[in-house]
Design a protein around this motif. Structure first.
Motif, PDB file in Angstrom:
ATOM      1  N   GLY A  80      -1.485  -5.519  -0.400  1.00  0.00           N
ATOM      2  CA  GLY A  80      -2.487  -6.141   0.449  1.00  0.00           C
ATOM      3  C   GLY A  80      -3.899  -6.054  -0.064  1.00  0.00           C
ATOM      4  N   ALA A  81      -4.164  -5.103  -0.940  1.00  0.00           N
ATOM      5  CA  ALA A  81      -5.495  -4.876  -1.497  1.00  0.00           C
ATOM      6  C   ALA A  81      -6.545  -4.656  -0.421  1.00  0.00           C
ATOM      7  N   ASN A  82      -6.123  -4.098   0.721  1.00  0.00           N
ATOM      8  CA  ASN A  82      -7.084  -3.778   1.775  1.00  0.00           C
ATOM      9  C   ASN A  82      -6.522  -2.648   2.656  1.00  0.00           C
ATOM     10  N   ALA A  83      -7.352  -2.163   3.545  1.00  0.00           N
ATOM     11  CA  ALA A  83      -6.957  -1.051   4.408  1.00  0.00           C
ATOM     12  C   ALA A  83      -5.836  -1.448   5.367  1.00  0.00           C
ATOM     13  N   ALA A  84      -5.808  -2.721   5.783  1.00  0.00           N
ATOM     14  CA  ALA A  84      -4.752  -3.160   6.706  1.00  0.00           C
ATOM     15  C   ALA A  84      -3.374  -3.068   6.048  1.00  0.00           C
ATOM     16  N   GLY A  85      -3.302  -3.430   4.780  1.00  0.00           N
ATOM     17  CA  GLY A  85      -2.035  -3.308   4.058  1.00  0.00           C
ATOM     18  C   GLY A  85      -1.609  -1.864   3.908  1.00  0.00           C
ATOM     19  N   MET A  86      -2.579  -0.983   3.674  1.00  0.00           N
ATOM     20  CA  MET A  86      -2.282   0.435   3.558  1.00  0.00           C
ATOM     21  C   MET A  86      -1.815   1.009   4.895  1.00  0.00           C
ATOM     22  N   ALA A  87      -2.443   0.586   5.992  1.00  0.00           N
ATOM     23  CA  ALA A  87      -2.042   1.054   7.320  1.00  0.00           C
ATOM     24  C   ALA A  87      -0.635   0.566   7.654  1.00  0.00           C
ATOM     25  N   LEU A  88      -0.337  -0.670   7.314  1.00  0.00           N
ATOM     26  CA  LEU A  88       1.000  -1.207   7.558  1.00  0.00           C
ATOM     27  C   LEU A  88       2.054  -0.428   6.766  1.00  0.00           C
ATOM     28  N   ALA A  89       1.730  -0.076   5.537  1.00  0.00           N
ATOM     29  CA  ALA A  89       2.664   0.694   4.715  1.00  0.00           C
ATOM     30  C   ALA A  89       2.875   2.092   5.301  1.00  0.00           C
ATOM     31  N   ALA A  90       1.821   2.703   5.836  1.00  0.00           N
ATOM     32  CA  ALA A  90       1.958   4.017   6.469  1.00  0.00           C
ATOM     33  C   ALA A  90       2.832   3.923   7.714  1.00  0.00           C
ATOM     34  N   LYS A  91       2.719   2.813   8.438  1.00  0.00           N
ATOM     35  CA  LYS A  91       3.599   2.596   9.598  1.00  0.00           C
ATOM     36  C   LYS A  91       5.050   2.425   9.149  1.00  0.00           C
ATOM     37  N   ALA A  92       5.259   1.723   8.042  1.00  0.00           N
ATOM     38  CA  ALA A  92       6.614   1.506   7.530  1.00  0.00           C
ATOM     39  C   ALA A  92       7.224   2.808   7.012  1.00  0.00           C
ATOM     40  N   PHE A  93       6.380   3.750   6.625  1.00  0.00           N
ATOM     41  CA  PHE A  93       6.861   5.033   6.123  1.00  0.00           C
ATOM     42  C   PHE A  93       7.617   5.813   7.203  1.00  0.00           C
ATOM     43  N   VAL A  94       7.171   5.744   8.439  1.00  0.00           N
ATOM     44  CA  VAL A  94       7.727   6.596   9.501  1.00  0.00           C
ATOM     45  C   VAL A  94       9.231   6.364   9.704  1.00  0.00           C
TER      46      VAL A  94
END
Length: 114
Positions: free
Chosen positions: A50-64
Motif C-alpha cells: 500500500g505504501a501508506n499507513a492504511a496498508g500497514m494497519a490493514l496488514a496488522a489487522k490481517a495478522f491477528v
C-alpha cells in the motif's frame, strides 16, 4: 547410606523439574518473539503493497487471525506431542496469542491516527 542416596535422588528430581520449567518459559518467550517478528513481516508487506499507513494497519489487522491459528497450532503440538493436557496449555495459548495481538492492536491504533 540409603538416606544420602534418597537425598541425592530428590536433588536430581528438583534440578530436572527446574530445568524443564526453564525450557517451557524459554519456549513461550521464543514463540511470542516469533509472533512479534511475524507481525513485523506483515506490516512490512502492508507497506510494500500500500505504501501508506492504511496498508500497514490493514496488514496488522490481517495478522491477528493468522496469529490465532499459529498459537492454536502451538497448543496442539503441546497437547499431542509434548504430553501436556489442554487444561495446562490453555493459559499458555492465551499468553502466546495475547502479547503479539495486543502489539498488533496498538500498531493498528497508531497507524490509523497517521
Amino acid at each position: 547410606m540409603a538416606h544420602e542416596q534418597l537425598d541425592r535422588m530428590e536433588r536430581v528430581q528438583r534440578d530436572s523439574e527446574s530445568k524443564q520449567k526453564e525450557g517451557i518459559d524459554m519456549h513461550v518467550l521464543l514463540v511470542m518473539g516469533g509472533g512479534l517478528v511475524l507481525l513485523g513481516v506483515f506490516v512490512l508487506f502492508g507497506w510494500l503493497w500500500g505504501a501508506n499507513a492504511a496498508g500497514m494497519a490493514l496488514a496488522a489487522k490481517a495478522f491477528v487471525p493468522a496469529w490465532v491459528l499459529m498459537a492454536a497450532a502451538n497448543m496442539w503440538v503441546g497437547v499431542t506431542h509434548a504430553g501436556y493436557s489442554a487444561r495446562e496449555e490453555f493459559p499458555i495459548l492465551l499468553l502466546v496469542f495475547a502479547v503479539p495481538a495486543v502489539v498488533a492492536g496498538i500498531a493498528v491504533w497508531r497507524l490509523s491516527q497517521s
